[in-house]
Design a protein around this motif. Structure first.
Motif, short mmCIF file in Angstrom:
data_model
loop_
_atom_site.label_atom_id
_atom_site.label_comp_id
_atom_site.label_asym_id
_atom_site.label_seq_id
_atom_site.Cartn_x
_atom_site.Cartn_y
_atom_site.Cartn_z
N SER A 20 0.81 -1.23 0.00
CA SER A 20 0.00 0.00 0.00
C SER A 20 0.85 1.28 0.00
N ILE A 21 2.12 1.17 0.29
CA ILE A 21 3.03 2.32 0.30
C ILE A 21 3.35 2.77 -1.12
N PHE A 22 3.20 1.87 -2.10
CA PHE A 22 3.71 2.09 -3.44
C PHE A 22 2.62 2.30 -4.48
N THR A 23 3.04 2.86 -5.64
CA THR A 23 2.16 2.93 -6.81
C THR A 23 1.94 1.50 -7.30
N PRO A 24 0.92 1.28 -8.17
CA PRO A 24 0.65 -0.08 -8.65
C PRO A 24 1.85 -0.79 -9.27
N VAL A 25 2.71 -0.03 -9.97
CA VAL A 25 3.95 -0.61 -10.49
C VAL A 25 5.11 0.21 -9.91
N LEU A 26 5.92 -0.43 -9.08
CA LEU A 26 7.06 0.20 -8.43
C LEU A 26 8.32 -0.08 -9.24
#
Length: 136
Positions: A20-26
């Motif tokens: 949940s900390i990241f964008t859908p593609v990190l």
């Protein structure tokens, strides 16, 4: 939030807090085994642009973390400049000793999600030649 979320992720307890900390593609940039730069696009399996699913990232690191007797991760924000943050990460073993330190440059979106992480490995993991005066 990063440290406790990574600790749960690394122990296989819960992946959702960390994801949940990241964008859908990190975009994740790390040092490979030989010290060369490795770039991965991490996200949910089957999503467009993903070459490393979250589950694969977890499975690839689990054996190494077990060997290191991993216990937890703590992180500190060291500096912020615009949409970038420098973060220090420390990994602790079950004896409470720090066995790895790394510094990361995190790129943050306007929504507060991390889109890219560039991690600089602990210099103690590699042999580094001293800078010679002729190179200065």
């Amino acid at each position: 939030a990063w440290g406790p979320a990574f600790t749960k992720f690394a122990k296989g307890e819960d992946m959702n807090d960390f994801k949940s900390i990241f964008t859908p593609v990190l975009t994740l940039v790390v040092n490979g085994k030989d010290g060369t730069e490795t770039t991965m696009k991490v996200g949910n399996e089957g999503d467009s642009g993903v070459d490393t699913p979250w589950e694969a990232l977890y499975n690839n690191g689990k054996e190494k973390l077990d060997e290191q007797q991993y216990e937890e991760t703590e992180c500190d924000c060291l500096a912020v400049l615009g949409n970038r943050m420098i973060m220090q990460t420390c990994r602790y073993n079950i004896s409470g000793e720090i066995y790895l330190k790394a510094f990361s440059l995190c790129h943050i979106t306007v929504d507060g999600k991390v889109a890219k992480v560039e991690t600089f490995a602990d210099p103690d993991l590699f042999e580094i030649e001293p800078i010679k005066e002729e190179h200065i």
